[in-house]
Motif scaffolding. Structure first.
Motif, mmCIF file in Angstrom:
data_model
loop_
_atom_site.group_PDB
_atom_site.id
_atom_site.type_symbol
_atom_site.label_atom_id
_atom_site.label_comp_id
_atom_site.label_asym_id
_atom_site.label_seq_id
_atom_site.Cartn_x
_atom_site.Cartn_y
_atom_site.Cartn_z
ATOM 1 N N THR A 1 38.983 34.679 40.431
ATOM 2 C CA THR A 1 40.386 34.828 40.028
ATOM 3 C C THR A 1 41.279 34.924 41.265
ATOM 4 O OG1 THR A 1 39.676 36.009 38.048
ATOM 5 C CG2 THR A 1 41.976 36.263 38.685
ATOM 6 N N GLY B 1 39.189 45.493 41.591
ATOM 7 C CA GLY B 1 38.309 44.353 41.845
ATOM 8 C C GLY B 1 39.075 43.135 42.342
ATOM 9 N N VAL B 2 39.999 42.639 41.529
ATOM 10 C CA VAL B 2 40.774 41.462 41.934
ATOM 11 C C VAL B 2 41.613 41.790 43.169
ATOM 12 C CG1 VAL B 2 42.606 39.868 41.236
ATOM 13 C CG2 VAL B 2 40.807 40.481 39.599
ATOM 14 N N GLY C 1 47.196 53.390 42.766
ATOM 15 C CA GLY C 1 47.586 54.555 41.977
ATOM 16 C C GLY C 1 47.283 55.910 42.563
ATOM 17 N N LYS D 1 43.531 55.957 47.460
ATOM 18 C CA LYS D 1 43.408 54.489 47.424
ATOM 19 C C LYS D 1 44.297 53.851 48.496
ATOM 20 C CE LYS D 1 41.934 53.906 42.622
ATOM 21 N NZ LYS D 1 42.145 53.206 41.343
ATOM 22 N N TYR E 1 52.230 53.679 43.618
ATOM 23 C CA TYR E 1 53.343 53.332 42.737
ATOM 24 C C TYR E 1 53.876 54.518 41.944
ATOM 25 C CZ TYR E 1 49.644 52.835 39.140
ATOM 26 O OH TYR E 1 48.587 53.053 38.305
ATOM 27 N N ASN F 1 48.881 41.722 39.331
ATOM 28 C CA ASN F 1 47.879 42.229 38.399
ATOM 29 C C ASN F 1 48.488 43.177 37.372
ATOM 30 O OD1 ASN F 1 45.399 41.111 39.452
ATOM 31 N ND2 ASN F 1 45.662 42.446 41.230
ATOM 32 N N VAL G 1 48.376 37.142 37.424
ATOM 33 C CA VAL G 1 46.966 37.253 37.053
ATOM 34 C C VAL G 1 46.764 38.166 35.850
ATOM 35 C CG1 VAL G 1 44.785 38.200 37.897
ATOM 36 C CG2 VAL G 1 46.127 36.711 39.369
ATOM 37 N N TYR H 1 48.473 47.022 28.976
ATOM 38 C CA TYR H 1 47.252 46.842 28.185
ATOM 39 C C TYR H 1 46.990 47.946 27.172
ATOM 40 C CZ TYR H 1 45.891 43.042 31.356
ATOM 41 O OH TYR H 1 45.833 41.878 32.071
ATOM 42 N N VAL I 1 47.600 32.518 35.991
ATOM 43 C CA VAL I 1 46.266 32.131 36.483
ATOM 44 C C VAL I 1 45.246 32.538 35.421
ATOM 45 C CG1 VAL I 1 44.573 32.392 38.340
ATOM 46 C CG2 VAL I 1 47.010 32.769 38.808
ATOM 47 N N VAL J 1 41.208 32.455 34.886
ATOM 48 C CA VAL J 1 40.005 32.122 35.665
ATOM 49 C C VAL J 1 39.138 31.090 34.956
ATOM 50 C CG1 VAL J 1 38.616 34.060 34.783
ATOM 51 C CG2 VAL J 1 38.152 33.125 37.053
ATOM 52 N N MET K 1 37.617 52.967 34.380
ATOM 53 C CA MET K 1 38.265 51.809 35.017
ATOM 54 C C MET K 1 39.709 51.689 34.540
ATOM 55 S SD MET K 1 39.278 48.544 34.148
ATOM 56 C CE MET K 1 38.404 48.361 32.601
ATOM 57 N N ASN L 1 38.085 53.676 39.560
ATOM 58 C CA ASN L 1 37.319 52.763 40.424
ATOM 59 C C ASN L 1 38.062 52.405 41.697
ATOM 60 O OD1 ASN L 1 39.107 51.379 38.505
ATOM 61 N ND2 ASN L 1 38.363 49.482 39.393
#
Ligand SMILES: NC(=O)c1ccc[n+]([C@@H]2O[C@H](COP(=O)([O-])OP(=O)(O)OC[C@H]3O[C@@H](n4cnc5c(N)ncnc54)[C@H](OP(=O)(O)O)[C@@H]3O)[C@@H](O)[C@H]2O)c1
Length: 357
Positions: A151, A176-177, A198, A202, A218, A244, A266, A272, A297, A299, A342, A347
């Motif tokens: 991706t 991940g992405v 977040g 990180k 953020y 993302n 992406v 979500y 995009v 994948v 996740m 993660n």
């Protein structure tokens, strides 16, 4: 003859009735309202199936839990059925085969996930034998060399067509992405790489370990203001945004993109868990003023780049110039915990489950 499918696995009795060892799967049993709960899922057990002609039995080793799974849980057409096998990217080893293309011992990628054992057929549903590269950990094939890395690679090399010397912003940068985007952009010669994430830990990981030039949390203030401050160092702009998250991240990026900038959209992590209509960018017309390009995009439209991705990245993975960034939760019984973690940001890198740990 009894033709009722096994309630736990969905296979017909001819496939499972003769077996004795036990396999396990996670099913969705309720529709989440907003952020999902552990009680929306249940573990089921069933006899390990025997491969029918044309199929191979795979003992799964690594499972991927992904943000897109959340979108499949709401009961919309094409999503997960309740009390049925789920799907997800998986790596496992063939333990018995009646598929002429697969031999016992082969390592395969397939999508019959969220379970300990799967029946697969080479070439069907994305099932492929892993090329396997010495010195590259198995986790890489579900992260930077898997759909996650693909991706990022498609977003950067095809959709945004990042050029050496350009400045980049990526949101959800520690995931991940996001981590794959950072590595690939650096290898492609990006100048400044800015990430959002977040937590303070990180942010430190991005700038301290992964070589990002700037990063911000953020939660610490308006995304647009924090991004503008980070981008000011590079003369007040960016050329490419790998999105993302959507929402205020997208609005902030439109503000700082230079003329002829590109947005590779992406995902929409801010949407979500129930909020399907976050504030749309109020500055969308800047796309016209600055001659920006915004393109989605997907994948699955770029699977033809898989070998190119591996050929490009494997030497750098072997040399240690880039890393396989993963958070691996040990044990099949913790699959739901890993998925919920996740979504909540537990993660760093791609969230995976290692079965049997
Ligand atoms: N289009 C495609 O074909 C395709 C393929 C793969 C993935 N994707 C998309 O790529 C994105 C990243 O996926 P991934 O698998 O790499 O997951 P990931 O980034 O490794 O994990 C999800 C991350 O989302 C962040 N997050 C959760 N809620 C958020 C919110 N409200 N705002 C901002 N960040 C939030 C969390 O990190 P923080 O701690 O930073 O909040 C969490 O770690 C997702 O949008 C996914 O749908 C798209």
């Amino acid at each position: 003859m009894n033709a009722t499918p096994c309630p736990g696995c969905g296979f017909l009795p001819s496939v499972w009735a003769m077996t004795t060892k036990t396999a396990h799967a996670v099913h969705q049993i309720a529709r989440p309202a907003g952020f999902p709960a552990a009680t929306d899922f249940a573990r089921t057990s069933f006899p390990v199936p025997q491969p029918a002609p044309g199929t191979a039995l795979v003992e799964n080793i690594l499972l991927s839990v992904d943000p897109y799974h959340r979108g499949l849980m709401d009961g919309r057409e094409g999503g997960f059925e309740l009390n049925s096998p789920l799907e997800g990217r998986t790596v496992g080893r063939v333990t018995a085969s009646r598929d002429p293309g697969l031999a016992e011992g082969d390592l395969v990628f397939h999508r019959e996930g969220w379970r300990t054992h799967s029946l697969v057929t080479l070439g069907r549903g994305g099932t492929r034998r892993l090329r396997g590269h010495e010195g590259v950990p198995l986790e890489a094939y579900l992260s930077i060399l898997g759909g996650t890395g693909l991706t990022a690679y498609a977003a950067l090399t095809r959709t945004a067509a990042l050029r050496a010397g350009e400045d980049l912003f990526v949101s959800a940068a520690a995931g991940g992405v996001g981590t794959a985007t950072g590595h690939i952009a650096r290898l492609l010669g990006a100048r400044r790489i800015i990430g959002s994430a977040g937590s303070a830990a990180k942010v430190r990981h991005l700038t301290g370990t992964l070589g990002f030039d700037a990063a911000f949390d953020y939660h610490d203030g308006p995304v647009g203001e924090q991004l503008a401050e980070a981008a000011a160092v590079s003369g007040g702009g960016i050329d490419v945004y790998v999105d993302n998250v959507g929402g205020d991240h997208l609005e902030g990026a439109i503000d700082v993109l230079r003329e002829y900038g590109r947005i590779a959209w992406v995902g929409g992590l801010s949407m979500y868990n129930g909020d399907r209509s976050p504030a749309a960018p109020r500055n969308l017309f800047e796309v016209v003023h600055k001659s920006l390009r915004l393109e989605g995009v997907l994948v699955s439209n770029h699977t033809g780049l898989q070998d190119e991705l591996e050929d490009f990245l494997v030497p750098h993975l072997r040399s240690g110039r880039i890393s396989t960034d993963t958070t691996v939760v040990q044990g099949f019984d913790r699959t739901v915990e890993a998925f919920l973690g996740m979504l909540g940001g537990d993660n760093v890198g791609k969230m995976l489950v290692r079965i049997g740990g």
